[in-house]
Design an enzyme around this catalytic site. Sequence first.
Site, short mmCIF file in Angstrom:
data_model
loop_
_atom_site.label_atom_id
_atom_site.label_comp_id
_atom_site.label_asym_id
_atom_site.label_seq_id
_atom_site.Cartn_x
_atom_site.Cartn_y
_atom_site.Cartn_z
N GLY A 66 0.58 77.61 57.46
CA GLY A 66 0.89 79.25 57.53
C GLY A 66 -0.09 80.04 56.71
O GLY A 66 -0.66 79.47 55.66
N GLY A 116 1.99 74.02 59.50
CA GLY A 116 2.11 74.79 60.64
C GLY A 116 1.22 74.14 61.70
O GLY A 116 1.59 74.39 62.85
N GLU A 139 4.29 71.02 52.04
CA GLU A 139 5.05 72.00 51.14
C GLU A 139 5.81 71.69 49.96
O GLU A 139 6.12 72.64 49.18
CB GLU A 139 6.35 72.35 52.27
CG GLU A 139 5.76 73.41 53.41
CD GLU A 139 5.37 72.24 54.48
OE1 GLU A 139 5.44 70.84 54.41
OE2 GLU A 139 4.86 72.57 55.89
N ASP A 147 9.07 72.52 56.78
CA ASP A 147 9.70 73.20 57.90
C ASP A 147 9.11 72.81 59.28
O ASP A 147 9.05 71.71 59.48
CB ASP A 147 9.76 74.90 57.56
CG ASP A 147 8.35 75.38 57.49
OD1 ASP A 147 7.29 74.61 57.32
OD2 ASP A 147 8.28 76.53 57.78
#
Length: 356
Positions: A66, A116, A139, A147
């Site tokens: 992201g 992402g 992450e 995520d």
Amino acid sequence: MSDDVLCSVNQNGVATIVLNRPKALNSLTYDMVRVIGEKLTEWKTDHNVSVVIIKGAGPKGLCAGGDIKALYQARSSKRAMQAAERFFEKEYEADMAVYRFPKPIIACLDGIVMGGGVGLTYGASHRIVTERTKWAMPEMNIGFFPDVGAAYFFNKAPGHIGRYLALTASVIHAADVLYMNGADIYMESDALEQLIKKVEHTNWNLVKVGEKLDQMIGEFRTEPSQKSELSSHQKTIDHHFRFNTLEEILQSLDREESDFGLNIKKLLLSKSPFSLKIALKQLAGGKQKTLEECFATDLLLAKNFLRHSDFYEGVRSVLIDRDQSPDYEYKRVSDVSDEAVYKFFKPSESANFNLS
Ligand code: QUE
């Protein structure tokens, strides 16, 4: 309309999504994930689209994750916080649209595929890795959590490989991505470029798409030159990561003498203890959950991390100041109570938890 993602459909029934922010490793902005979700929804029923290609612009790879620097701004205002929340909502919608897409999607996992980028490709039907692939869910390096559906897809990896990859944030290469079920096909990067050209120049309108595509891929696919490293460490990884508490995992690693095992312990101790505990609970919980439930939990956790200092401190130390010395809220694993972890899986009062 921005050029950060280029979407097109050619005469032959080939739709293409190009992530086009090469200077930022194609990291995903709100507009990009919104457009990707909208296009996939439109193409689902468009008879002029037979196959979709997802690739990245520039030499470095598909996508680094992201647009974390934009998310970092969320700490400064309510407005930025709402924008950050909307980013995660749209990102997960786009990821889910890939899983649910009824026609073939060729995902080019060439070069960097992280965070992402993994989320956008895991659900694709034809995932191709190359000798350039660098794949990770990174992450844990920024005080966040894995995520984009990680609780779903890491539970599809053999044994406890998923927990190992999530908690250590390890970067893996082609053979390992195939082994952990993050990709389906290997070919050289040059061959992938040729395959994409051939797909673009083939008229798919009057053929059996699945059969023809598999035959075409067969002309280019080979095998990675190196064996999966993860497969050779499977037993060690399963032995240490079978526990459902971080304390037990670390204790188990204390009894380990191999360099591989000692390095895992060192990696884990460099992460945010809070992030580690959240991720472990998230992955353990994901076993019983559907894809949709995993994404709903991800959205809840993402919103809560936007209200937690470890996330901003992690991003600061890795991407803003680059000093690599985060000062996380909890210093030791034993400082993080079960109650604090449990609470983090409940909606925060200040968050807007509509999932539409
Ligand atoms: C962990 C992450 C990300 C990361 C580094 C981490 C991430 C991400 C980027 C990134 C890298 C280069 C860029 C950029 C973003 O780095 O998600 O804009 O130019 O997007 O340790 O999760």
